[in-house]
Scaffold this motif. Structure first.
Motif, PDB file in Angstrom:
ATOM      1  N   VAL A 106      55.665 -22.992 -17.773  1.00 18.27           N
ATOM      2  CA  VAL A 106      56.310 -23.866 -18.760  1.00 18.27           C
ATOM      3  C   VAL A 106      57.527 -24.552 -18.145  1.00 18.27           C
ATOM      4  O   VAL A 106      57.743 -25.758 -18.323  1.00 18.27           O
ATOM      5  CB  VAL A 106      56.715 -23.066 -20.019  1.00 18.27           C
ATOM      6  N   ALA A 107      58.326 -23.788 -17.389  1.00 16.91           N
ATOM      7  CA  ALA A 107      59.511 -24.370 -16.744  1.00 16.91           C
ATOM      8  C   ALA A 107      59.109 -25.447 -15.738  1.00 16.91           C
ATOM      9  O   ALA A 107      59.723 -26.524 -15.671  1.00 16.91           O
ATOM     10  CB  ALA A 107      60.330 -23.279 -16.061  1.00 16.91           C
ATOM     11  N   ASP A 108      58.055 -25.173 -14.958  1.00 15.77           N
ATOM     12  CA  ASP A 108      57.579 -26.166 -13.978  1.00 15.77           C
ATOM     13  C   ASP A 108      57.115 -27.440 -14.677  1.00 15.77           C
ATOM     14  O   ASP A 108      57.387 -28.556 -14.208  1.00 15.77           O
ATOM     15  CB  ASP A 108      56.430 -25.587 -13.150  1.00 15.77           C
ATOM     16  N   PHE A 109      56.396 -27.275 -15.787  1.00 12.76           N
ATOM     17  CA  PHE A 109      55.932 -28.437 -16.553  1.00 12.76           C
ATOM     18  C   PHE A 109      57.121 -29.286 -17.024  1.00 12.76           C
ATOM     19  O   PHE A 109      57.122 -30.516 -16.875  1.00 12.76           O
ATOM     20  CB  PHE A 109      55.113 -27.970 -17.760  1.00 12.76           C
TER      21      PHE A 109
ATOM     22  N   ARG B   6      69.928 -27.774 -19.780  1.00 16.40           N
ATOM     23  CA  ARG B   6      69.936 -27.794 -21.246  1.00 16.40           C
ATOM     24  C   ARG B   6      68.862 -26.878 -21.831  1.00 16.40           C
ATOM     25  O   ARG B   6      68.920 -26.539 -23.017  1.00 16.40           O
ATOM     26  CB  ARG B   6      69.701 -29.224 -21.752  1.00 16.40           C
ATOM     27  N   ILE B   7      67.891 -26.488 -20.993  1.00 17.45           N
ATOM     28  CA  ILE B   7      66.764 -25.685 -21.478  1.00 17.45           C
ATOM     29  C   ILE B   7      66.531 -24.527 -20.508  1.00 17.45           C
ATOM     30  O   ILE B   7      66.363 -24.748 -19.306  1.00 17.45           O
ATOM     31  CB  ILE B   7      65.482 -26.539 -21.601  1.00 17.45           C
ATOM     32  N   LEU B   8      66.527 -23.311 -21.032  1.00 15.48           N
ATOM     33  CA  LEU B   8      66.234 -22.126 -20.245  1.00 15.48           C
ATOM     34  C   LEU B   8      64.933 -21.523 -20.761  1.00 15.48           C
ATOM     35  O   LEU B   8      64.816 -21.219 -21.945  1.00 15.48           O
ATOM     36  CB  LEU B   8      67.372 -21.111 -20.381  1.00 15.48           C
ATOM     37  N   VAL B   9      63.948 -21.366 -19.886  1.00 13.32           N
ATOM     38  CA  VAL B   9      62.668 -20.765 -20.253  1.00 13.32           C
ATOM     39  C   VAL B   9      62.703 -19.316 -19.765  1.00 13.32           C
ATOM     40  O   VAL B   9      62.903 -19.071 -18.577  1.00 13.32           O
ATOM     41  CB  VAL B   9      61.476 -21.513 -19.629  1.00 13.32           C
TER      42      VAL B   9
END
Length: 555
Positions: free
Chosen positions: A258-261, A294-297
């Motif tokens: 998900v983080a890679d995407f 801004r986003i941590l998975v």
């Protein structure tokens, strides 16, 4: 007026916390600070993360500690390195003007020699994780036989992470006349056992109730088809341009995917999971706290102990098995009285599971539609126009080299041109994208039927009379090895603990985890077959809650 002054705190303490903006005590502080300043009895405080617990126990201890004694007077135990560092940082801020007070953080994943040297400076307060504190006790470099205060912060998390043996060893090293303060979000059976065996006549207080759902968090869910999950997530993010969020996933592989995407799509995002080294983890968290990300998975295990304020959203990319975990996740937003949103992205087949979470937690959830391209553009326009009109701006300090003559253009035309430049990339991406069609009742029912059929076939594979056949099927479907584990529900084993155990013993790898089936006295679980020998070698050398672990390939 600073209301903390009513508690009789010293001027130096008041000066420090006033500079930090502490003027109105939180509910847990109102109940804890005056209690600890006036009584020596033990205390059990039930409160969620983010309610001001650190100040609640630190301020009275800093007020009462003897600065001239050269031994450890207060020991604070917490579950993770991150929380340990956060508490240490807070105490350093509170004691800014108390020059004689010294504190030290001791935790795993860092050079123990430096921490041992720190102990030679005779800190009065030690903040540590159970594993590292236990290690230092065995080495004889940490003495806690004269402490006056023992604080167990997030006791339920420490126990769920398997630190029961370490905690009991540490507790036995402390003097009987100590004052013990236990802080926990839940009162599990394990927490109750610790309180019963090691605390005497403890007063129990509660701030907001156990596992209470915060009223300032709005719970929503959006339903998407499995193959549309990533794009559904993207649309949710784009419809919230001001987002500062943690996205929760079940496994390390899913977290990284998900983080890679998101990074590939240009989002300021990164992953936090068990594959990362401590230095990589620290770098990710530093960037996230500074809002460079801004986003941590993250996985649930990796996110334990993280204390980050101002989160606007928590997004459940995958639902947890435990409804309590859902509430813990959601509670990371909506802190300090601010509003927050919790959004679950689910498939129709997960509705049964989601309904159970709603029922057991009593949360009110509204279904939101998948944002359309028009919704996204409107949301971004509103966000940008608000910034354009309301951002602080000093025209004298910020000077342009050339200001063109704008008399030939209207305000409306200028506004349109600015919005066009700002929204051009979003518009170009979505102009040829079809909106995700909503899922009607018939499709939801059909998907639930397929889920039910899959569950029945899984139960058939789990038939104990057909163990060998079951193991061969599992390997063919996903190249998994199915293990038999000698611990079960009677040993307080849960799925989070099993996942954490696998992650810790496949460190530096990305072992995919299959089904986890916890029975009363034993457990079956599936792991990528490439890690079979590694797990057998490592886990068979460990113990859990005083019981030796036994792992073997299921027969």
């Amino acid at each position: 007026m600073n209301l903390f002054k009513e508690y009789g705190l010293s001027d130096d303490l008041l000066k420090a916390i006033t500079e930090l903006g502490y003027t109105q005590p939180t509910e847990i502080q109102k109940q804890t600070v005056p209690y600890l300043l006036s009584k020596e009895e033990d205390l059990i405080a039930l409160a969620q993360t983010g309610t001001g617990k650190t100040a609640a126990f630190s301020l009275p201890i800093l007020e009462m500690i003897d600065p001239y004694q050269k031994h450890v007077q207060a020991l604070i135990l917490c579950p993770t390195r991150e929380l340990c560092l956060q508490i240490s940082k807070d105490i350093a801020s509170y004691s800014k003007y108390l020059s004689q007070i010294r504190s030290l953080a001791v935790y795993g994943g860092s050079n123990i020699s430096e921490q041992i040297r720190g102990l030679k400076n005779n800190p009065q307060i030690v903040i540590g994780t159970p594993g590292r504190v236990n290690d230092m006790l065995k080495r004889g470099v940490l003495k806690i036989n004269q402490i006056k205060w023992l604080i167990l912060d997030e006791a339920d998390e420490m126990l769920s992470m398997g630190f029961k043996t370490e905690l009991e060893t540490i507790l036995k090293e402390t003097p009987k006349e100590r004052q013990t303060l236990l802080f926990s979000a839940t009162m599990s059976k394990q927490v109750e056992a610790i309180a019963k065996n090691y605390m005497k006549g403890a007063q129990k207080i509660s701030a907001g109730g156990i596992n209470e759902v915060k009223k300032n968090i709005t719970h929503k869910f959006v339903m998407v088809r499995d193959r549309q999950k990533n794009n559904g997530l993207r649309r949710v993010l784009d419809a919230n341009p001001n987002i500062y969020s943690i996205i929760f996933c079940r496994t390390r592989v899913e977290t990284q995917n998900v983080a890679d995407f998101l990074m590939h799509q240009g989002y300021a995002a990164d992953a936090l999971h068990g594959d990362l080294s401590q230095s990589q983890r620290d770098m990710v968290m530093k960037k996230f706290r500074l809002k460079n990300l801004r986003i941590l998975v993250a996985t649930d295990v990796a996110a334990r102990g993280l204390d980050v304020n101002d989160l606007t959203h928590v997004i459940h990319f995958s639902l947890p098995d435990d409804p309590e975990v859902f509430i813990h996740r959601s509670g990371r937003t909506g802190r300090a009285g601010k509003d927050g949103e919790s959004i679950a992205i689910i498939r129709p087949s997960e509705m049964v599971k989601f309904n159970r979470i709603k029922k057991e937690t009593s949360i009110k959830v509204e279904e939101m539609k998948i944002p359309t391209k028009e919704d996204i553009l409107k949301a971004k326009e509103f966000y940008l126009s608000d910034k354009l009109l309301n951002a602080e701006f000093d025209s004298e300090e910020f000077e342009l080299s050339t200001v063109p003559d704008l008399s030939s253009i209207s305000k409306e035309e200028l506004y349109k041109r600015i919005m066009f430049l700002e929204l051009k990339s979003t518009w170009e991406f979505y102009k040829n994208e079809k909106d995700i069609a909503p899922i009607d009742k018939n499709e939801r029912a059909a998907e639930r039927g397929r889920k039910s059929s899959t569950s029945r076939s899984r139960k058939e594979r789990k038939d104990p009379k057909d163990g060998n056949n079951r193991n061969r099927k599992s390997k063919r479907q996903g190249n998994f090895t199915r293990f038999f584990f000698n611990l079960g529900k009677r040993d307080n084993l849960n799925k989070v603990t099993v996942i954490d155990l696998i992650n810790k013993n496949t460190k530096g790898a990305r072992a995919d985890i299959g089904e986890i089936d916890i029975r009363d006295k034993f457990t079956f679980f599936e792991v990528d077959a490439n890690y079979t020998d590694q797990l057998l070698k490592k886990i068979n050398q460990l113990s859990f809650n005083g019981k030796n672990m036994s792992l073997e390939i299921a027969q």
